[in-house]
Enzyme design. Structure first.
Site, mmCIF file in Angstrom:
data_model
loop_
_atom_site.group_PDB
_atom_site.id
_atom_site.type_symbol
_atom_site.label_atom_id
_atom_site.label_comp_id
_atom_site.label_asym_id
_atom_site.label_seq_id
_atom_site.Cartn_x
_atom_site.Cartn_y
_atom_site.Cartn_z
ATOM 1 N N PRO A 88 53.482 149.860 101.576
ATOM 2 C CA PRO A 88 53.293 148.768 103.099
ATOM 3 C C PRO A 88 54.091 148.919 103.061
ATOM 4 O O PRO A 88 54.063 148.198 104.941
ATOM 5 C CB PRO A 88 52.248 148.474 102.210
ATOM 6 C CG PRO A 88 52.473 148.779 100.398
ATOM 7 C CD PRO A 88 52.552 149.380 100.332
ATOM 8 N N GLU A 115 51.056 147.284 91.435
ATOM 9 C CA GLU A 115 51.430 146.137 91.899
ATOM 10 C C GLU A 115 52.258 146.854 92.513
ATOM 11 O O GLU A 115 53.217 146.714 93.830
ATOM 12 C CB GLU A 115 51.890 144.992 91.532
ATOM 13 C CG GLU A 115 50.938 143.915 90.969
ATOM 14 C CD GLU A 115 49.887 143.888 92.052
ATOM 15 O OE1 GLU A 115 50.679 143.184 93.483
ATOM 16 O OE2 GLU A 115 48.895 143.575 92.132
ATOM 17 N N ARG A 153 50.258 170.914 109.828
ATOM 18 C CA ARG A 153 50.442 171.192 111.040
ATOM 19 C C ARG A 153 51.524 171.708 112.365
ATOM 20 O O ARG A 153 51.472 171.987 112.354
ATOM 21 C CB ARG A 153 49.597 170.533 111.681
ATOM 22 C CG ARG A 153 48.805 169.628 111.487
ATOM 23 C CD ARG A 153 48.176 168.658 111.749
ATOM 24 N NE ARG A 153 47.401 169.049 113.226
ATOM 25 C CZ ARG A 153 46.054 169.468 113.886
ATOM 26 N NH1 ARG A 153 45.364 170.025 112.828
ATOM 27 N NH2 ARG A 153 45.943 169.770 115.280
ATOM 28 N N ASP A 168 48.298 168.356 121.086
ATOM 29 C CA ASP A 168 48.072 167.228 120.503
ATOM 30 C C ASP A 168 48.426 166.575 121.292
ATOM 31 O O ASP A 168 49.379 166.227 121.377
ATOM 32 C CB ASP A 168 47.703 167.692 118.870
ATOM 33 C CG ASP A 168 46.719 168.490 118.030
ATOM 34 O OD1 ASP A 168 45.744 168.951 119.159
ATOM 35 O OD2 ASP A 168 47.257 168.742 117.269
HETATM 36 N N1 SAM Z 1 52.188 144.393 95.542
HETATM 37 C C1 SAM Z 1 52.014 146.231 96.807
HETATM 38 C C2 SAM Z 1 52.585 145.364 98.476
HETATM 39 O O1 SAM Z 1 51.996 144.544 98.974
HETATM 40 O O2 SAM Z 1 53.443 145.636 99.024
HETATM 41 C C3 SAM Z 1 52.316 147.459 97.559
HETATM 42 C C4 SAM Z 1 51.402 147.910 96.247
HETATM 43 S S1 SAM Z 1 50.193 149.292 96.934
HETATM 44 C C5 SAM Z 1 48.485 148.538 95.821
HETATM 45 C C6 SAM Z 1 49.681 150.155 95.646
HETATM 46 C C7 SAM Z 1 50.916 151.482 95.879
HETATM 47 O O3 SAM Z 1 50.061 151.902 97.293
HETATM 48 C C8 SAM Z 1 51.803 151.353 96.570
HETATM 49 O O4 SAM Z 1 53.012 151.368 95.113
HETATM 50 C C9 SAM Z 1 52.266 152.332 97.510
HETATM 51 O O5 SAM Z 1 52.606 153.542 97.153
HETATM 52 C C10 SAM Z 1 50.801 152.666 97.903
HETATM 53 N N2 SAM Z 1 51.209 152.071 99.792
HETATM 54 C C11 SAM Z 1 49.882 151.336 99.954
HETATM 55 N N3 SAM Z 1 49.750 151.213 101.010
HETATM 56 C C12 SAM Z 1 50.690 151.917 101.432
HETATM 57 C C13 SAM Z 1 50.510 152.060 102.596
HETATM 58 N N4 SAM Z 1 50.235 151.383 104.040
HETATM 59 N N5 SAM Z 1 51.245 153.266 103.233
HETATM 60 C C14 SAM Z 1 51.933 153.476 102.013
HETATM 61 N N6 SAM Z 1 51.994 153.901 100.802
HETATM 62 C C15 SAM Z 1 51.086 152.408 100.238
#
Ligand code: SAM
Length: 246
Positions: A88, A115, A153, A168
């Protein structure tokens, strides 16, 4: 295109065997190899995570195990394949990024869980961090699926009709026009007359006007970044209610 996916849940990627992505795999335009970090755990319990230093909730994926998984992925996708961590906190993924990525030939997508992953793994093994939006998912798997679908795609030969990706939303920097099919009247709403006219030029112009009007109303930010053709510029001016169409 060859993709390595590092995931604790490879079964989730069975979803790729449906629809357009399934066809891209069948036609050997796309190959996805899943690598499970658990296969590189060294203890009896195949542990891949541990408690965070400094305390606090949750578990963190261990760097050495992920590193081994990356090594295995590179053996398949090629040593030059970029390592992308889904996060994220990464750069927000969009159409243009997908279009650039399909030209690279190989990528390795690392899916975090819990996490997240040990920061030192990101610092030493990861080339890029990508996010699919400002929300937190439970794992990187669905983010990886989103990215893979958006890329598939765009692989030449993946779609039944090559023209459909070009029309698209985002492909040419604007949104798509509205689509209609039978019945001709639905809930008292008739299909726009022009679409029944058989006049291909009038239909093309109407669709362009609709696409630009939607983009202007819903995503004006796109118009700031897109270089419009003179015709699009003229139609947009009409949409905005100013200027004569040339
Ligand atoms: N503690 C992290 C943070 O707040 O930045 C979030 C961990 S999340 C619960 C677990 C995993 O989900 C991350 O390591 C990532 O690989 C994936 N993930 C979560 N949100 C994402 C997003 N918006 N885009 C891409 N991957 C995501």
């Amino acid at each position: 295109m060859r993709l390595g996916v590092i995931t604790l849940f490879p079964e989730i990627f069975q979803a790729l065997h449906y629809g357009i992505t399934g066809r891209a795999i069948e036609r050997q335009l796309l190959q996805v190899d899943c690598i499970n970090p658990r296969d590189y755990a060294t203890d009896r319990h195949q542990t891949v995570d541990d408690r965070p230093y400094g305390g606090g909730p949750g578990m963190v994926l261990k760097a050495p195990i992920l590193q081994e998984a990356v090594k295995a992925a590179k053996a398949k996708a090629g040593p030059l394949a970029k390592v992308c961590y889904l996060s994220p906190q990464g750069q927000r993924f969009n159409h243009q990024h997908a279009a650039n990525m399909v030209t690279t030939g190989g990528l390795i997508l690392v899916c975090g869980r819990y996490e997240g992953v040990d920061e030192r793994f990101i610092e030493t093994q990861v080339d890029e961090e990508w996010s699919i939006g400002d929300y937190v998912l439970s794992g990187g798997e669905f983010a990886a699926l989103v990215m893979i679908d958006a890329m598939a795609r765009l692989l030449p030969g993946a779609l039944g009709d090559e023209g459909s990706a070009a029309g698209d939303s985002f492909f040419a920097g604007i949104l798509d026009y509205p689509h209609y099919t039978r019945p001709e009247v639905y809930e008292g709403q008739a299909v726009p007359d022009v679409l029944l006219s058989g006049n291909h030029e009038a239909i093309r112009r109407w669709r362009l006007q609709q696409a630009l009007a939607r983009t202007y109303q819903r995503r004006p930010d796109l118009l700031e970044k897109t270089v419009l053709t003179p015709e699009q510029e003229a139609v947009l001016n009409l949409v905005k209610g100013r200027g004569e169409e040339k």
